[in-house]
Scaffold this motif. Structure first.
Motif, PDB file in Angstrom:
ATOM      1  N   MET A  37       0.837  -1.193   0.000  1.00  0.00           N
ATOM      2  CA  MET A  37       0.000   0.000   0.000  1.00  0.00           C
ATOM      3  C   MET A  37       0.869   1.237   0.000  1.00  0.00           C
ATOM      4  O   MET A  37       1.898   1.265   0.644  1.00  0.00           O
ATOM      5  CB  MET A  37      -0.907   0.036   1.213  1.00  0.00           C
ATOM      6  N   ILE A  38       0.400   2.221  -0.677  1.00  0.00           N
ATOM      7  CA  ILE A  38       1.174   3.453  -0.824  1.00  0.00           C
ATOM      8  C   ILE A  38       1.203   4.282   0.465  1.00  0.00           C
ATOM      9  O   ILE A  38       2.186   4.954   0.731  1.00  0.00           O
ATOM     10  CB  ILE A  38       0.646   4.282  -2.011  1.00  0.00           C
ATOM     11  N   ILE A  39       0.150   4.176   1.289  1.00  0.00           N
ATOM     12  CA  ILE A  39       0.092   4.993   2.501  1.00  0.00           C
ATOM     13  C   ILE A  39       1.147   4.569   3.515  1.00  0.00           C
ATOM     14  O   ILE A  39       1.670   5.379   4.263  1.00  0.00           O
ATOM     15  CB  ILE A  39      -1.325   4.970   3.115  1.00  0.00           C
ATOM     16  N   PHE A  40       1.510   3.281   3.554  1.00  0.00           N
ATOM     17  CA  PHE A  40       2.521   2.814   4.493  1.00  0.00           C
ATOM     18  C   PHE A  40       3.936   3.188   4.062  1.00  0.00           C
ATOM     19  O   PHE A  40       4.865   3.071   4.840  1.00  0.00           O
ATOM     20  CB  PHE A  40       2.412   1.300   4.687  1.00  0.00           C
ATOM     21  N   LYS A  41       4.114   3.642   2.850  1.00  0.00           N
ATOM     22  CA  LYS A  41       5.436   4.067   2.382  1.00  0.00           C
ATOM     23  C   LYS A  41       5.743   5.497   2.798  1.00  0.00           C
ATOM     24  O   LYS A  41       6.882   5.934   2.705  1.00  0.00           O
ATOM     25  CB  LYS A  41       5.533   3.921   0.859  1.00  0.00           C
ATOM     26  N   ASN A  42       4.738   6.220   3.271  1.00  0.00           N
ATOM     27  CA  ASN A  42       4.934   7.586   3.750  1.00  0.00           C
ATOM     28  C   ASN A  42       5.641   7.524   5.108  1.00  0.00           C
ATOM     29  O   ASN A  42       5.145   6.937   6.058  1.00  0.00           O
ATOM     30  CB  ASN A  42       3.569   8.273   3.873  1.00  0.00           C
ATOM     31  N   LYS A  43       6.818   8.162   5.220  1.00  0.00           N
ATOM     32  CA  LYS A  43       7.616   8.118   6.442  1.00  0.00           C
ATOM     33  C   LYS A  43       6.877   8.711   7.633  1.00  0.00           C
ATOM     34  O   LYS A  43       6.934   8.184   8.739  1.00  0.00           O
ATOM     35  CB  LYS A  43       8.926   8.866   6.252  1.00  0.00           C
ATOM     36  N   HIS A  44       6.177   9.814   7.420  1.00  0.00           N
ATOM     37  CA  HIS A  44       5.482  10.480   8.518  1.00  0.00           C
ATOM     38  C   HIS A  44       4.336   9.624   9.044  1.00  0.00           C
ATOM     39  O   HIS A  44       4.132   9.521  10.250  1.00  0.00           O
ATOM     40  CB  HIS A  44       4.964  11.854   8.079  1.00  0.00           C
ATOM     41  N   PHE A  45       3.603   9.031   8.144  1.00  0.00           N
ATOM     42  CA  PHE A  45       2.494   8.164   8.553  1.00  0.00           C
ATOM     43  C   PHE A  45       3.007   6.979   9.351  1.00  0.00           C
ATOM     44  O   PHE A  45       2.467   6.635  10.398  1.00  0.00           O
ATOM     45  CB  PHE A  45       1.698   7.670   7.336  1.00  0.00           C
ATOM     46  N   THR A  46       4.063   6.354   8.890  1.00  0.00           N
ATOM     47  CA  THR A  46       4.635   5.200   9.577  1.00  0.00           C
ATOM     48  C   THR A  46       5.157   5.601  10.962  1.00  0.00           C
ATOM     49  O   THR A  46       4.946   4.888  11.939  1.00  0.00           O
ATOM     50  CB  THR A  46       5.766   4.576   8.744  1.00  0.00           C
ATOM     51  N   GLY A  47       5.809   6.751  11.047  1.00  0.00           N
ATOM     52  CA  GLY A  47       6.322   7.235  12.335  1.00  0.00           C
ATOM     53  C   GLY A  47       5.207   7.497  13.328  1.00  0.00           C
ATOM     54  O   GLY A  47       5.283   7.092  14.484  1.00  0.00           O
ATOM     55  N   VAL A  48       4.159   8.170  12.875  1.00  0.00           N
ATOM     56  CA  VAL A  48       3.026   8.453  13.749  1.00  0.00           C
ATOM     57  C   VAL A  48       2.337   7.163  14.162  1.00  0.00           C
ATOM     58  O   VAL A  48       1.929   6.993  15.319  1.00  0.00           O
ATOM     59  CB  VAL A  48       2.025   9.419  13.058  1.00  0.00           C
ATOM     60  N   LEU A  49       2.224   6.236  13.246  1.00  0.00           N
ATOM     61  CA  LEU A  49       1.608   4.950  13.562  1.00  0.00           C
ATOM     62  C   LEU A  49       2.389   4.222  14.645  1.00  0.00           C
ATOM     63  O   LEU A  49       1.797   3.680  15.588  1.00  0.00           O
ATOM     64  CB  LEU A  49       1.510   4.091  12.299  1.00  0.00           C
ATOM     65  N   TRP A  50       3.711   4.204  14.547  1.00  0.00           N
ATOM     66  CA  TRP A  50       4.534   3.555  15.567  1.00  0.00           C
ATOM     67  C   TRP A  50       4.383   4.244  16.919  1.00  0.00           C
ATOM     68  O   TRP A  50       4.318   3.575  17.963  1.00  0.00           O
ATOM     69  CB  TRP A  50       6.007   3.528  15.157  1.00  0.00           C
ATOM     70  N   ILE A  51       4.352   5.553  16.920  1.00  0.00           N
ATOM     71  CA  ILE A  51       4.178   6.290  18.178  1.00  0.00           C
ATOM     72  C   ILE A  51       2.840   5.949  18.817  1.00  0.00           C
ATOM     73  O   ILE A  51       2.751   5.733  20.032  1.00  0.00           O
ATOM     74  CB  ILE A  51       4.315   7.809  17.939  1.00  0.00           C
ATOM     75  N   LEU A  52       1.778   5.868  18.018  1.00  0.00           N
ATOM     76  CA  LEU A  52       0.462   5.520  18.548  1.00  0.00           C
ATOM     77  C   LEU A  52       0.421   4.095  19.096  1.00  0.00           C
ATOM     78  O   LEU A  52      -0.174   3.848  20.143  1.00  0.00           O
ATOM     79  CB  LEU A  52      -0.612   5.707  17.477  1.00  0.00           C
ATOM     80  N   VAL A  53       1.066   3.176  18.397  1.00  0.00           N
ATOM     81  CA  VAL A  53       1.104   1.780  18.867  1.00  0.00           C
ATOM     82  C   VAL A  53       1.858   1.692  20.191  1.00  0.00           C
ATOM     83  O   VAL A  53       1.402   1.041  21.141  1.00  0.00           O
ATOM     84  CB  VAL A  53       1.737   0.860  17.790  1.00  0.00           C
ATOM     85  N   ILE A  54       3.003   2.345  20.291  1.00  0.00           N
ATOM     86  CA  ILE A  54       3.790   2.329  21.522  1.00  0.00           C
ATOM     87  C   ILE A  54       3.024   2.997  22.655  1.00  0.00           C
ATOM     88  O   ILE A  54       3.007   2.501  23.794  1.00  0.00           O
ATOM     89  CB  ILE A  54       5.167   2.992  21.295  1.00  0.00           C
ATOM     90  N   ALA A  55       2.359   4.120  22.379  1.00  0.00           N
ATOM     91  CA  ALA A  55       1.563   4.798  23.396  1.00  0.00           C
ATOM     92  C   ALA A  55       0.422   3.909  23.877  1.00  0.00           C
ATOM     93  O   ALA A  55       0.137   3.834  25.079  1.00  0.00           O
ATOM     94  CB  ALA A  55       1.017   6.117  22.857  1.00  0.00           C
ATOM     95  N   PHE A  56      -0.240   3.224  22.954  1.00  0.00           N
ATOM     96  CA  PHE A  56      -1.329   2.322  23.325  1.00  0.00           C
ATOM     97  C   PHE A  56      -0.842   1.234  24.272  1.00  0.00           C
ATOM     98  O   PHE A  56      -1.455   0.963  25.305  1.00  0.00           O
ATOM     99  CB  PHE A  56      -1.955   1.695  22.074  1.00  0.00           C
TER     100      PHE A  56
END
Length: 70
Positions: free
Chosen positions: A1-20
């Protein structure tokens, strides 16, 4: 998927997962230690022949009061 190749999206996603997982861990840890504290206080109250009065004020914040009446 093209959305997961976006560095900012992936970074924010990781931060949200770690926060959760951090919040989940702290919630479980708080519940565990509150349960241990209540069990210890109840056991000691019963050992001296008392009656435990436990009042839970707020389930979300785990706020409670415990009293031992003889």
């Amino acid at each position: 998927m093209i959305i997961f190749k976006n560095k900012h999206f992936t970074g924010v996603l990781w931060i949200l997962v770690i926060a959760f997982f951090g919040v989940a861990y702290l919630t479980i840890e708080s519940s565990y230690f509150n349960t241990k504290e209540i069990n210890l206080a109840s056991t000691r109250c019963y050992e001296i022949g008392g009656e435990v009065i436990l009042e839970i004020h707020n389930n979300l914040t785990s706020e409670y009061s415990i009293e031992c009446k003889k």
